[in-house]
Write a protein that holds these residues in place. Structure first.
Motif, short mmCIF file in Angstrom:
data_model
loop_
_atom_site.label_atom_id
_atom_site.label_comp_id
_atom_site.label_asym_id
_atom_site.label_seq_id
_atom_site.Cartn_x
_atom_site.Cartn_y
_atom_site.Cartn_z
N TRP A 158 0.83 -1.21 0.00
CA TRP A 158 0.00 0.00 0.00
C TRP A 158 0.86 1.26 0.00
CZ3 TRP A 158 -4.83 1.11 -1.06
CH2 TRP A 158 -5.76 0.07 -1.09
N THR A 161 3.59 1.61 -1.55
CA THR A 161 4.05 1.81 -2.94
C THR A 161 2.97 2.41 -3.81
OG1 THR A 161 5.58 -0.06 -2.75
CG2 THR A 161 4.99 0.65 -4.98
N ILE A 162 1.77 1.83 -3.79
CA ILE A 162 0.73 2.27 -4.73
C ILE A 162 0.12 3.61 -4.34
CG2 ILE A 162 0.23 -0.08 -5.46
CD1 ILE A 162 -2.20 -0.12 -3.65
N THR A 163 0.09 3.91 -3.04
CA THR A 163 -0.49 5.22 -2.64
C THR A 163 0.44 6.38 -3.00
OG1 THR A 163 0.39 4.84 -0.40
CG2 THR A 163 -1.94 4.34 -0.79
N LYS A 171 3.07 4.68 -7.51
CA LYS A 171 4.00 3.78 -8.18
C LYS A 171 3.34 2.41 -8.39
CE LYS A 171 8.14 5.96 -6.26
NZ LYS A 171 9.36 5.76 -5.44
N ILE A 172 3.84 1.69 -9.38
CA ILE A 172 3.31 0.35 -9.67
C ILE A 172 3.95 -0.66 -8.72
CG2 ILE A 172 3.16 -1.48 -11.41
CD1 ILE A 172 3.24 0.69 -13.56
N TRP A 173 3.12 -1.51 -8.14
CA TRP A 173 3.63 -2.57 -7.26
C TRP A 173 3.58 -3.90 -8.00
CZ3 TRP A 173 1.96 -7.24 -5.29
CH2 TRP A 173 2.71 -7.76 -4.24
N ILE A 218 -0.15 -4.02 -9.56
CA ILE A 218 -1.18 -3.05 -9.14
C ILE A 218 -0.78 -1.68 -9.68
CG2 ILE A 218 -2.44 -2.05 -7.21
CD1 ILE A 218 -1.70 -4.49 -5.56
N PRO A 243 -1.74 2.30 -10.19
CA PRO A 243 -2.59 3.42 -9.76
C PRO A 243 -3.23 4.13 -10.96
CG PRO A 243 -0.44 3.50 -8.69
CD PRO A 243 -0.33 2.50 -9.79
N TYR A 260 -7.39 1.89 -8.62
CA TYR A 260 -6.28 1.01 -8.97
C TYR A 260 -6.77 -0.06 -9.93
CZ TYR A 260 -4.43 3.16 -4.74
OH TYR A 260 -4.01 4.07 -3.80
N THR A 315 -5.73 -3.82 -11.11
CA THR A 315 -4.88 -4.95 -10.72
C THR A 315 -4.92 -6.00 -11.82
OG1 THR A 315 -5.48 -4.53 -8.42
CG2 THR A 315 -4.43 -6.63 -8.91
#
Length: 638
Positions: free
Chosen positions: A343, A345-347, A350-352, A372, A374, A385, A387
């Motif tokens: 979380w 990373t994506i918040t 950035k792509i996780w 994941i 954004p 997001y 996924t």
């Protein structure tokens, strides 16, 4: 043909097409220029000229609307700026036509204000084209598109209105010293407009706009060429409304038609591109839906959309999934820290990417490779997001099976090491005592038999050690213990050992400086002895020689074993360090060997952060070498 050559050929072809594209208009314009020298050939004045100018104003506004529409639709500053330029220029043309109607017969006024308002419009368009090509065509290719088109239009309108006012006022208030001169060029101030168009054409090619496929840009260069000729032709006009004066006006109207045609063509071009893009996008979406597990969530992680693959693998219905979050699928395998980092990373937008173990509705587990992504709006805010997952359950199960096999393999190798080495030790010990006469005197024939037992026991022990070393290298579990030692002393001791045990009367030479290095002594000894054993197998019967050397080379130590044997063919050298490879099968059978030795040496060298290699020529011997760091300050584990 290489890709680079094909690209260069395509560029050359495109350049040749542009030459042909411009050559025909240039020839036609040149002919018109010659005809324009006859001032009485085509005369259009008074009310007729006014109608002609109103025609120009109308089509100038049409071009402006077309260009502004294109700029607005594509968020293209280049089109916006040119469109507004045409609009403001049309207002000056309206002024020019109005003067020609109001002051019919007023020769002094016609000779000054009518041509000056004309040239004001031409100079303005020259400036507009130059700015558009130099600034906005480059920005179009290298920067983001404008976020607010309305603001861009307001800024450009204010700027161009001010520029048009300045240019027009200068033309009307500050007359040039000579309105006409007695030369081929009668109106020198027209050359200023021509120069601006030439300047714009030069930068058109410098900015590589001729490489763009959009038809609009093809129309731009054609218009510039016509404008150049039009300005030059009218510069030869000796009086208002003569042939040169009216031909230049016709050419201006032709540029309007060219812009309208290429803008229409450009609209069709972009429509086809959009259709192709949508078609490709739909096909990509279809392929992605068929191959991947897809879910879309809002900014809080609540699922808003899932595809059929998601429903299939999770065994939940679409209704059960939508409105829930991914906690529904948690397997309990991953820690809180794992999800916290995800979380985090994506918040941050950035792509996780990672692997997640999930739990289906029926209680079964499955693994997914997860991306994941954004979803960010124009204001830079995360609104949700997407996924995209791939089912990797089978691969993970395979990995677990292989891991189990590796464990069993380790256990098997440990058993081999213990069960095979354990009986070898007493065999070698008792046979040694028998050979030395500790258990009683033996005949020479019996000693010979015991010596064969010892030799084969050593070979078997060497084979077991080789197999264990290969296994350690494959698993990355070979350990290295670093100590400081003198490489010259190490080589000298190895030579002494071989002199005592060798029965082939080989001459051993040592060429080494006193080099203190930090490395694994036992593993380096293992490599050197392997090199020596290989060399001894292929030494000539007459005057066999082996040279051991060590030298310092840029904080690396190069240790080599050189023989004067028959050498190794070039085609065989590249395979020498592969497992089980043997240069000469018949010779190998004669001398023994499994083909593992050099492969192990190569693995050891890599583990010591070095490399091994060979230099060899047929009938000129071979030189095997290892190149390793002189001073490794840490203990290495491969």
């Amino acid at each position: 043909m290489s890709l680079q050559n094909r690209t260069n050929k395509n560029k050359k072809l495109k350049n040749n097409q542009y030459i042909l594209y411009l050559l025909i208009p240039i020839i036609i314009l040149s002919c018109l220029s010659i005809l324009s020298t006859n001032s009485e050939l085509f005369v259009l004045q008074g009310l007729d000229h006014f109608y002609f100018e109103m025609f120009s104003v109308t089509f100038g506004i049409v071009v402006a609307i077309y260009s502004l529409s294109r700029g607005y639709a594509l968020k293209d500053r280049f089109s916006l700026f040119i469109g507004l330029g045409f609009f403001v220029s049309s207002i000056i043309d309206l002024l020019h036509g109005g003067f020609s109607l109001i002051h019919l017969g007023d020769t002094s006024f016609e000779e000054y204000f009518i041509p000056q308002t004309w040239v004001a419009g031409r100079i303005l368009m020259g400036i507009v084209m130059a700015i558009a090509i130099i600034k906005f065509s480059k920005a179009e290719k290298n920067t983001k598109k404008p976020k607010s088109i309305s603001k861009e239009i307001i800024y450009y309108t204010i700027f161009l209105s001010g520029l048009a006012s300045v240019v027009t006022m200068i033309s009307l208030i500050q007359p040039l010293p000579f309105l006409t001169i007695d030369s081929i060029i009668k109106r020198p101030y027209e050359i200023l407009a021509a120069s601006l168009f030439v300047f714009s054409a030069i930068f058109y090619f410098k900015q590589k706009l001729h490489h763009l496929d959009d038809p609009f840009y093809k129309g731009v260069i054609l218009v510039l060429v016509i404008d150049i000729f039009g300005s030059i032709i009218i510069s030869t006009s000796s009086i208002v409304f003569d042939t040169a004066f009216n031909v230049a006006h016709i050419l201006k109207n032709i540029t309007f038609f060219i812009f309208i045609a290429t803008l229409s063509w450009s609209s069709i071009y972009h429509h086809k591109i959009k259709e192709k893009f949508n078609q490709d996008l739909n096909e990509s979406k279809k392929a992605l839906n068929e191959a991947s597990i897809i879910a879309i969530t809002d900014a809080n992680g609540i699922i808003t959309e899932v595809n059929d693959k998601f429903v299939e693998i999770s065994k939940y219905s679409r209704e059960e999934l939508i409105g829930s979050d991914h906690n529904l699928l948690k397997s309990g395998y991953h820690s809180r820290e794992f999800y916290r980092k995800m979380w985090g990373t994506i918040t941050f937008g950035k792509i996780w990417r990672g692997e997640i173990k999930n739990k289906a509705k029926d209680g079964t587990f499955y693994w997914v490779q997860t991306n994941i992504i954004p979803n960010i709006n124009e204001q830079g805010k995360i609104v949700g997001y997407t996924t995209v997952r791939t089912d990797i359950t089978e691969q993970k199960e395979q990995q677990e099976r292989l891991a189990g096999i590796d464990v069993k393999k380790d256990e098997f190798m440990s058993m081999i090491s213990h069960e095979l080495k354990t009986p070898l030790s007493p065999i070698m010990s008792w046979s040694g005592m028998l050979y030395d006469g500790v258990l009683g005197e033996m005949t020479e024939k019996q000693k010979h038999g015991i010596m064969k037992i010892q030799e084969n026991s050593k070979d078997l022990l060497s084979l077991i050690n080789d197999i264990l070393d290969v296994h350690k290298l494959e698993l990355g579990k070979m350990n290295f213990t670093m100590t400081y030692f003198n490489i010259k002393k190490l080589l000298s001791n190895i030579i002494e050992d071989y002199k005592l045990s060798s029965s082939n009367h080989c001459t051993y030479l040592l060429e080494s400086d006193d080099i203190i290095m930090n490395s694994d002594t036992s593993r380096i000894t293992q490599i050197i002895k392997n090199f020596l054993n290989n060399a001894m197998d292929f030494l000539p019967e007459n005057d066999p020689k082996i040279t051991l050397s060590a030298r310092n080379e840029n904080n690396m130590v190069v240790i080599s074993v050189k023989d004067n044997g028959k050498g190794i063919p070039k085609e065989s050298q590249k395979n020498l360090f592969k497992k089980f490879y043997q240069v000469d099968t018949s010779a190998t059978r004669e001398h023994g060997g499994t083909g593992l030795g050099l492969s192990i040496c190569n693995g050891i060298a890599i583990g010591l952060r070095g490399k091994i290699g060979v230099h060899s020529e047929i009938n000129q011997g071979s030189e095997f070498f290892i190149k390793i760091p002189r001073n490794a300050t840490i203990e290495l584990t491969n």
